[in-house]
Design an enzyme around this catalytic site. Structure first.
Site, short mmCIF file in Angstrom:
data_model
loop_
_atom_site.label_atom_id
_atom_site.label_comp_id
_atom_site.label_asym_id
_atom_site.label_seq_id
_atom_site.Cartn_x
_atom_site.Cartn_y
_atom_site.Cartn_z
N LYS A 1 -3.90 -9.80 -6.57
CA LYS A 1 -5.10 -10.12 -5.77
C LYS A 1 -6.27 -9.25 -6.22
O LYS A 1 -6.09 -8.05 -6.47
CB LYS A 1 -4.77 -9.85 -4.29
CG LYS A 1 -5.90 -10.06 -3.32
CD LYS A 1 -5.51 -9.63 -1.91
CE LYS A 1 -5.93 -8.20 -1.64
NZ LYS A 1 -6.96 -8.00 -0.64
N LYS B 1 0.83 -1.21 0.00
CA LYS B 1 0.00 0.00 0.00
C LYS B 1 0.86 1.26 0.00
O LYS B 1 0.46 2.29 -0.54
CB LYS B 1 -0.99 0.00 1.17
CG LYS B 1 -2.12 -1.02 0.96
CD LYS B 1 -3.45 -0.62 1.55
CE LYS B 1 -4.52 -1.59 1.05
NZ LYS B 1 -5.77 -1.53 1.77
N LYS C 1 -11.16 -4.60 -3.83
CA LYS C 1 -12.31 -3.73 -4.07
C LYS C 1 -11.90 -2.28 -4.30
O LYS C 1 -12.67 -1.49 -4.81
CB LYS C 1 -13.33 -3.85 -2.93
CG LYS C 1 -12.88 -3.32 -1.59
CD LYS C 1 -14.07 -3.31 -0.63
CE LYS C 1 -13.85 -4.23 0.55
NZ LYS C 1 -12.74 -3.84 1.42
P1 ATP Z 1 -8.90 -3.00 -0.17
O1 ATP Z 1 -8.90 -3.12 -1.65
O2 ATP Z 1 -9.53 -1.73 0.32
O3 ATP Z 1 -7.56 -3.27 0.44
P2 ATP Z 1 -9.89 -5.65 0.04
O4 ATP Z 1 -10.75 -5.93 -1.15
O5 ATP Z 1 -8.52 -6.23 0.04
O6 ATP Z 1 -9.86 -4.11 0.34
P3 ATP Z 1 -10.60 -6.05 2.85
O7 ATP Z 1 -11.72 -5.26 3.39
O8 ATP Z 1 -9.24 -5.58 3.17
O9 ATP Z 1 -10.74 -6.19 1.26
O10 ATP Z 1 -10.78 -7.56 3.26
C1 ATP Z 1 -11.95 -8.15 3.78
C2 ATP Z 1 -11.79 -9.65 3.77
O11 ATP Z 1 -11.78 -10.14 2.41
C3 ATP Z 1 -10.47 -10.15 4.37
O12 ATP Z 1 -10.72 -11.30 5.13
C4 ATP Z 1 -9.61 -10.49 3.21
O13 ATP Z 1 -8.66 -11.48 3.49
C5 ATP Z 1 -10.65 -10.97 2.22
N1 ATP Z 1 -10.19 -10.78 0.84
C6 ATP Z 1 -9.93 -9.59 0.24
N2 ATP Z 1 -9.55 -9.77 -1.03
C7 ATP Z 1 -9.56 -11.12 -1.25
C8 ATP Z 1 -9.25 -11.94 -2.38
N3 ATP Z 1 -8.88 -11.41 -3.52
N4 ATP Z 1 -9.39 -13.28 -2.24
C9 ATP Z 1 -9.79 -13.83 -1.07
N5 ATP Z 1 -10.08 -13.11 0.03
C10 ATP Z 1 -9.98 -11.78 -0.04
#
Ligand code: ATP
Ligand code: LTN
Length: 334
Positions: A201, A119, A204
């Site tokens: 990965k 990040k 969102k």
């Molecule tokens: P951001 O993009 O804002 O970092 P994010 O999409 O990574 O957000 P988080 O809110 O940080 O999502 O994560 C919420 C949950 O979703 C966590 O348990 C995280 O491990 C899971 N998660 C996020 N992205 C993935 C992915 N690509 N595959 C599987 N699990 C995920």
């Protein structure tokens, strides 16, 4: 019935940031598991809005995303009668414990966190202290509730390990204050990759919405995103090294249908990628349709949602306070 954490069932804690639309990665990696384990454990789920401000957020958008994420959790089957569901900023103990635990976390440990490194590369003009301290806030979330299990995607493993290190260090100094947490990964879908770059990965907060399929995307949009998913130049649907795009789609299809990779290969033998992508898109859209409908129903009554959030916060507060009081006593804060 009021959820109780005094029973012998293990305690579960997890959270999700309101940093955008909840994706299929969030769903398969975390939220789907949450809804499935509510009977077995005493569950606490939260919208991590304090975490979300480690990246600059528009205040109105953050407020909107927070309530929407709360509604999405309920629409996915998180039941506020059985589990505690709340918004992180409603429970002051999270910020308070974060300060205390910061003094028991080393600069070197936080510097090694891959999410911090990723990040800070992505947001190079805003490498703030909150981004650096993010894992201590997450450790506080977990330890306040004495959670033994933390259902998350694989990307959060390092943060849970750091939480264990902090808890172990604190317990070593002051006796048995914190429960040691462990990760709970889903059988399928612990790491969903971007539809546009299968080496990355799915996230969102990806500036390119084609990289993710969101739970609330329209059916046509979901199908279109899967149709334009980046794959390779072969044609056979099979799970193999060097085929990250297809492997990712097979993982998603398998998570939703329960089919093994062999079964999927047999199903699409003789078909091209086009047919397969369409089938994955339709399967995902079909699975999300009832969730979307329930979400729309819930969002019709925002006052009711706010009332549920307030009730959740009250229950969370009671538990969190108890742990925080103990920590303050142990440390010697007068
Ligand atoms: P951001 O993009 O804002 O970092 P994010 O999409 O990574 O957000 P988080 O809110 O940080 O999502 O994560 C919420 C949950 O979703 C966590 O348990 C995280 O491990 C899971 N998660 C996020 N992205 C993935 C992915 N690509 N595959 C599987 N699990 C995920
Ligand atoms: N950091 C997590 C979200 C999160 C979380 C938590 C997950 C905040 N607090 C506590 C599990 C337990 C993320 O997914 N990025």
């Amino acid at each position: 019935m009021e959820p109780s954490v005094t029973e012998k069932k293990k305690i579960v804690l997890s959270g999700i940031q309101p940093s955008g639309l909840i994706t299929i990665g969030n769903y398969l990696g975390a939220v789907k598991t949450w809804s499935e384990i509510q009977e077995k454990y005493n569950c606490v789920f939260m919208i991590a809005n304090l975490h979300a401000t480690t990246v600059r957020q528009d205040p109105a958008v953050l407020r909107k995303n927070t309530l929407e994420a709360f509604a999405v959790l309920l629409a996915c089957g998180i039941d506020p009668e059985r589990s505690i569901v709340f918004i992180q900023s409603h429970v002051p103990a999270h910020a308070e414990l974060t300060w205390a635990l910061s003094c028991y976390t080393q600069f070197g440990e936080l510097s090694r966190m891959t999410q911090f490194k990723d990040k800070s590369a992505r947001y190079a003009d805003n490498i703030n202290a909150g981004l650096f301290n993010y894992p201590v806030l997450m450790a506080s979330d977990i330890l306040l509730y004495q959670a033994g299990l933390v259902p998350v995607g694989e990307d959060q493993k390092q943060h849970v390990e750091l939480t264990r290190d902090i808890a172990g260090r604190f317990n070593g100094l002051y006796g048995n204050v914190f429960t040691m947490p462990e990760c709970l990964f889903p059988k399928a879908g612990k790491r969903i990759m971007s539809l546009q770059d299968p080496a990355k990965k799915m996230s969102k907060s990806d500036p390119n919405p084609k990289g993710y399929a969101a739970l609330l995307d329209d059916r046509d949009v979901i199908i279109k995103k899967f149709k334009s998913a980046v794959t390779d130049s072969e044609t056979a649907v099979r799970f193999a090294e060097g085929k990250a795009g297809i492997n990712n789609l097979m993982g998603i299809y398998s998570a939703f249908t329960g089919k093994s990779y062999e079964e999927i290969e047999a199903e699409f033998a003789g078909h091209g990628y086009g047919d397969f992508k369409l089938a994955v898109g339709e399967t995902v859209a079909d699975a999300f349709a009832p969730i979307k409908a329930e979400y729309a129903r819930l969002m019709d009554d925002k006052e009711y949602l706010k009332k549920l959030a307030a009730e959740g916060a009250e229950k969370a507060n009671r538990i969190a306070r108890r742990t925080l009081d103990k920590v303050y006593r142990k440390i010697g804060y007068l």
